[in-house]
Scaffold this motif. Structure first.
Motif, PDB file in Angstrom:
ATOM      1  N   LEU A 187       0.754  -1.124   0.136  1.00  0.00           N
ATOM      2  CA  LEU A 187       0.063  -0.082   0.029  1.00  0.00           C
ATOM      3  C   LEU A 187       1.009   1.272  -0.176  1.00  0.00           C
ATOM      4  O   LEU A 187       0.532   2.208  -0.682  1.00  0.00           O
ATOM      5  CB  LEU A 187      -0.872   0.111   1.231  1.00  0.00           C
ATOM      6  CG  LEU A 187      -1.808  -1.154   1.075  1.00  0.00           C
ATOM      7  CD1 LEU A 187      -2.805  -1.160   2.458  1.00  0.00           C
ATOM      8  CD2 LEU A 187      -2.859  -0.824   0.073  1.00  0.00           C
ATOM      9  N   GLY A 188       1.896   1.242   0.525  1.00  0.00           N
ATOM     10  CA  GLY A 188       2.935   2.283   0.710  1.00  0.00           C
ATOM     11  C   GLY A 188       3.341   2.698  -0.666  1.00  0.00           C
ATOM     12  O   GLY A 188       3.445   3.873  -1.018  1.00  0.00           O
ATOM     13  N   ALA A 189       3.849   1.532  -1.412  1.00  0.00           N
ATOM     14  CA  ALA A 189       4.552   1.848  -2.720  1.00  0.00           C
ATOM     15  C   ALA A 189       3.518   2.386  -3.702  1.00  0.00           C
ATOM     16  O   ALA A 189       3.759   3.165  -4.581  1.00  0.00           O
ATOM     17  CB  ALA A 189       5.124   0.596  -3.315  1.00  0.00           C
ATOM     18  N   ALA A 190       2.230   1.766  -3.645  1.00  0.00           N
ATOM     19  CA  ALA A 190       1.163   2.440  -4.520  1.00  0.00           C
ATOM     20  C   ALA A 190       0.633   3.705  -4.012  1.00  0.00           C
ATOM     21  O   ALA A 190      -0.064   4.359  -4.961  1.00  0.00           O
ATOM     22  CB  ALA A 190       0.172   1.416  -4.456  1.00  0.00           C
ATOM     23  N   ASN A 191       1.004   4.182  -2.944  1.00  0.00           N
ATOM     24  CA  ASN A 191       0.312   5.636  -2.304  1.00  0.00           C
ATOM     25  C   ASN A 191       1.279   6.173  -1.646  1.00  0.00           C
ATOM     26  O   ASN A 191       1.507   6.574  -0.623  1.00  0.00           O
ATOM     27  CB  ASN A 191      -0.918   5.417  -1.446  1.00  0.00           C
ATOM     28  CG  ASN A 191      -2.003   4.355  -1.793  1.00  0.00           C
ATOM     29  OD1 ASN A 191      -2.848   5.119  -2.556  1.00  0.00           O
ATOM     30  ND2 ASN A 191      -1.867   3.320  -1.896  1.00  0.00           N
ATOM     31  N   PRO A 192       2.396   6.742  -2.493  1.00  0.00           N
ATOM     32  CA  PRO A 192       3.538   7.462  -1.927  1.00  0.00           C
ATOM     33  C   PRO A 192       3.289   8.831  -1.442  1.00  0.00           C
ATOM     34  O   PRO A 192       3.903   9.163  -0.360  1.00  0.00           O
ATOM     35  CB  PRO A 192       4.596   7.675  -3.313  1.00  0.00           C
ATOM     36  CG  PRO A 192       3.668   7.656  -4.321  1.00  0.00           C
ATOM     37  CD  PRO A 192       2.507   6.746  -3.939  1.00  0.00           C
ATOM     38  N   ASP A 193       2.201   9.459  -1.363  1.00  0.00           N
ATOM     39  CA  ASP A 193       1.807  10.478  -0.591  1.00  0.00           C
ATOM     40  C   ASP A 193       1.307  10.347   0.810  1.00  0.00           C
ATOM     41  O   ASP A 193       1.229  10.962   1.666  1.00  0.00           O
ATOM     42  CB  ASP A 193       0.599  11.172  -1.201  1.00  0.00           C
ATOM     43  CG  ASP A 193      -0.704  10.343  -1.435  1.00  0.00           C
ATOM     44  OD1 ASP A 193      -0.523   9.194  -1.897  1.00  0.00           O
ATOM     45  OD2 ASP A 193      -1.702  10.988  -1.117  1.00  0.00           O
ATOM     46  N   LEU A 194       1.046   8.695   1.222  1.00  0.00           N
ATOM     47  CA  LEU A 194       0.768   8.583   2.419  1.00  0.00           C
ATOM     48  C   LEU A 194       1.785   7.823   3.310  1.00  0.00           C
ATOM     49  O   LEU A 194       1.633   6.977   4.396  1.00  0.00           O
ATOM     50  CB  LEU A 194      -0.633   7.423   2.385  1.00  0.00           C
ATOM     51  CG  LEU A 194      -1.581   7.923   1.732  1.00  0.00           C
ATOM     52  CD1 LEU A 194      -2.719   6.798   1.447  1.00  0.00           C
ATOM     53  CD2 LEU A 194      -2.240   9.407   1.958  1.00  0.00           C
ATOM     54  N   ILE A 195       3.213   7.888   2.808  1.00  0.00           N
ATOM     55  CA  ILE A 195       4.172   7.257   3.624  1.00  0.00           C
ATOM     56  C   ILE A 195       4.993   8.094   4.502  1.00  0.00           C
ATOM     57  O   ILE A 195       5.108   9.420   4.100  1.00  0.00           O
ATOM     58  CB  ILE A 195       4.951   6.348   2.588  1.00  0.00           C
ATOM     59  CG1 ILE A 195       5.610   7.097   1.408  1.00  0.00           C
ATOM     60  CG2 ILE A 195       3.983   5.375   2.068  1.00  0.00           C
ATOM     61  CD1 ILE A 195       6.527   6.404   0.745  1.00  0.00           C
ATOM     62  N   VAL A 196       5.904   7.395   5.307  1.00  0.00           N
ATOM     63  CA  VAL A 196       6.598   8.122   5.991  1.00  0.00           C
ATOM     64  C   VAL A 196       7.968   8.807   5.183  1.00  0.00           C
ATOM     65  O   VAL A 196       8.496   7.994   4.383  1.00  0.00           O
ATOM     66  CB  VAL A 196       7.310   7.411   7.091  1.00  0.00           C
ATOM     67  CG1 VAL A 196       8.568   7.982   8.004  1.00  0.00           C
ATOM     68  CG2 VAL A 196       6.117   6.877   8.273  1.00  0.00           C
ATOM     69  N   ARG A 197       8.280   9.986   5.531  1.00  0.00           N
ATOM     70  CA  ARG A 197       9.265  10.606   4.718  1.00  0.00           C
ATOM     71  C   ARG A 197      10.405  11.208   5.898  1.00  0.00           C
ATOM     72  O   ARG A 197      10.096  11.827   6.620  1.00  0.00           O
ATOM     73  CB  ARG A 197       8.967  11.489   3.549  1.00  0.00           C
ATOM     74  CG  ARG A 197       8.307  10.713   2.564  1.00  0.00           C
ATOM     75  CD  ARG A 197       8.145  11.826   1.378  1.00  0.00           C
ATOM     76  NE  ARG A 197       7.376  11.244   0.250  1.00  0.00           N
ATOM     77  CZ  ARG A 197       7.993  10.856  -0.973  1.00  0.00           C
ATOM     78  NH1 ARG A 197       9.164  10.705  -0.896  1.00  0.00           N
ATOM     79  NH2 ARG A 197       7.101  10.168  -1.867  1.00  0.00           N
ATOM     80  N   ASN A 198      11.735  10.962   5.578  1.00  0.00           N
ATOM     81  CA  ASN A 198      12.831  11.459   6.784  1.00  0.00           C
ATOM     82  C   ASN A 198      13.013  13.140   6.380  1.00  0.00           C
ATOM     83  O   ASN A 198      12.327  13.721   5.471  1.00  0.00           O
ATOM     84  CB  ASN A 198      13.914  10.660   6.810  1.00  0.00           C
ATOM     85  CG  ASN A 198      14.609  10.678   5.589  1.00  0.00           C
ATOM     86  OD1 ASN A 198      14.819  11.547   4.772  1.00  0.00           O
ATOM     87  ND2 ASN A 198      15.598   9.658   5.272  1.00  0.00           N
ATOM     88  N   ALA A 199      13.683  13.526   7.180  1.00  0.00           N
ATOM     89  CA  ALA A 199      13.950  15.187   6.958  1.00  0.00           C
ATOM     90  C   ALA A 199      14.712  15.590   5.620  1.00  0.00           C
ATOM     91  O   ALA A 199      14.705  16.683   5.194  1.00  0.00           O
ATOM     92  CB  ALA A 199      14.854  15.515   8.157  1.00  0.00           C
ATOM     93  N   PHE A 200      15.283  14.457   4.790  1.00  0.00           N
ATOM     94  CA  PHE A 200      15.832  14.548   3.503  1.00  0.00           C
ATOM     95  C   PHE A 200      14.899  14.443   2.373  1.00  0.00           C
ATOM     96  O   PHE A 200      15.296  14.444   1.456  1.00  0.00           O
ATOM     97  CB  PHE A 200      17.234  13.860   3.553  1.00  0.00           C
ATOM     98  CG  PHE A 200      18.152  14.080   4.321  1.00  0.00           C
ATOM     99  CD1 PHE A 200      19.054  14.939   4.158  1.00  0.00           C
ATOM    100  CD2 PHE A 200      18.120  13.338   5.693  1.00  0.00           C
ATOM    101  CE1 PHE A 200      20.186  15.197   5.001  1.00  0.00           C
ATOM    102  CE2 PHE A 200      19.187  13.685   6.700  1.00  0.00           C
ATOM    103  CZ  PHE A 200      20.288  14.565   6.333  1.00  0.00           C
TER     104      PHE A 200
END
Length: 375
Positions: A109-122
């Motif tokens: 689900l994360g790969a299919a919905n990249p706007d909904l996943i955790v992203r680090n400070a970079f």
């Protein structure tokens, strides 16, 4: 209560599995209802010895009308109703079945919905980590527990990853150890800066985290996350804890509405910076029945975490120890029994045993004997 963790495929297709698991001397089985991708040994199954689950799956029939944007996948390596088949077989030998529910850990689900996943400070994405700052993720987790209660009617619920996942992840061919990042670095890399999370922090938080990780701050030998974040720490910590709190309270409310008396166990960590399978729970939660701490490390270091959890409980709540019976732990009954005694002295009354499907016959014998010695 003693609970052994098991996958549906450990039971489905293996007529000997229920009696073997009952012989351990446990009261219940934690049966995976939703689980991430994995490659698992199946040392007892009559049809195979290794099983690949190449993507996260829901082990109950998927009813599209019951979901919203995020729809879980059905497995192809087991029947679509594998949980139900395994549940019935286990209950037939007198075992309770608790639904082991993995929430925000879902790479498909994360790969299919990249706007909904955790992203680090970079800005680096963690596709395995759904971020609960998004309403669509909260809805998905809510639908997940609703469907499990409706379709499976389990004897209990065990909630794992009831909060944000972080940097640490046993991914395929993990290649991160050589960077020599410290525990503080890992916590900083676990802070989410997705489109929903980033505006919740004080404005300079991202730059502060990047500078701390790149060792460009005046003093870069930080011993704690608080030192690394400096004056921003209190506000960032409050924001982070709120992510787990919001998800947990919504799910506990839903569960109590549907099944008021069902036991609810939470994989929890009193550390406010915790991420992953054991979400941050620094103030406790009286709506749960059992708070479970990970006990996969040195027992002398795991025991204080259990004791800390006991200080957060109400008189009617219990504390559970998530006991590792797999490598690097030896297949030795006396050592396992000593570990369990250590956890009991630290405040645990429930022992969640990982993992009765992956363990060799020698390990199962040692675990059975350890439980007998402890009793």
């Amino acid at each position: 209560m003693n609970i052994a963790y098991v996958y549906p495929w450990d039971v489905v297709g293996d007529p000997s599995a229920p009696d073997r698991l009952a012989a351990l001397g446990v009261d219940a089985i934690a049966l995976a209802a939703s689980y991430h991708s994995t490659r698992a040994a199946t040392p007892y199954h009559p049809s195979h010895r290794v099983l690949d689950a190449p993507y996260p799956a829901f082990y109950l029939p998927v009813r599209p009308s019951a979901w919203s944007r995020l729809l879980p996948a059905s497995p192809t390596w087991t029947p679509a109703d594998a949980f139900l088949q395994a549940r019935d077989a286990l209950k037939a030998v007198g075992l309770q079945v608790h639904a082991w529910t993995v929430l925000t850990h879902n790479s498909r689900l994360g790969a299919a919905n990249p706007d909904l996943i955790v992203r680090n400070a970079f800005g680096d994405p963690y596709p395995y980590a759904l971020c609960p700052a998004h309403d669509d993720v909260l809805d998905y987790c809510d639908h997940l527990v609703r469907e499990i209660l409706t379709l499976a009617a389990p004897d209990g619920l065990i909630l794992e990853a009831c909060g944000p996942m972080g940097f640490s992840h046993q991914s395929v061919h993990e290649k991160t150890l050589g960077a020599d990042w410290t525990a503080v670095d890992s916590d900083l890399l676990s802070l989410c800066f997705c489109a929903s999370c980033a505006p919740r922090y004080p404005e300079p938080t991202g730059a502060r985290v990047r500078a701390a990780l790149d060792r460009t701050l005046p003093t870069s030998d930080f011993l704690t996350v608080e030192e690394a974040l400096g004056p921003l720490a209190d506000e960032v910590r409050t924001t982070r804890v709120a992510l787990s709190t919001t998800l947990r309270r919504r799910l506990l409310t839903t569960i109590r509405e549907i099944a008021p008396n069902i036991p609810i166990a939470l994989h929890a960590n009193p550390d406010p910076w915790a991420t992953g399978a054991f979400a941050a729970l620094p103030s406790g939660d009286p709506a749960a029945d059992v708070l479970i701490a990970s006990c996969w490390g040195d027992p002398s270091q795991d025991a204080p975490r259990l004791t800390h959890l006991t200080t957060l409980t109400t008189p009617t709540q219990r504390v559970g120890a998530y006991v590792l019976a797999l490598p690097p732990r030896p297949a030795d009954a006396s050592i396992l029994a000593d570990h369990i005694r250590t956890y009991a002295k630290a405040g645990a009354s429930d022992f969640h045993l990982y993992h009765a499907g992956l363990a060799s016959p020698t390990r199962l014998e040692a675990l059975t004997e350890a439980l007998r010695q402890f009793a």
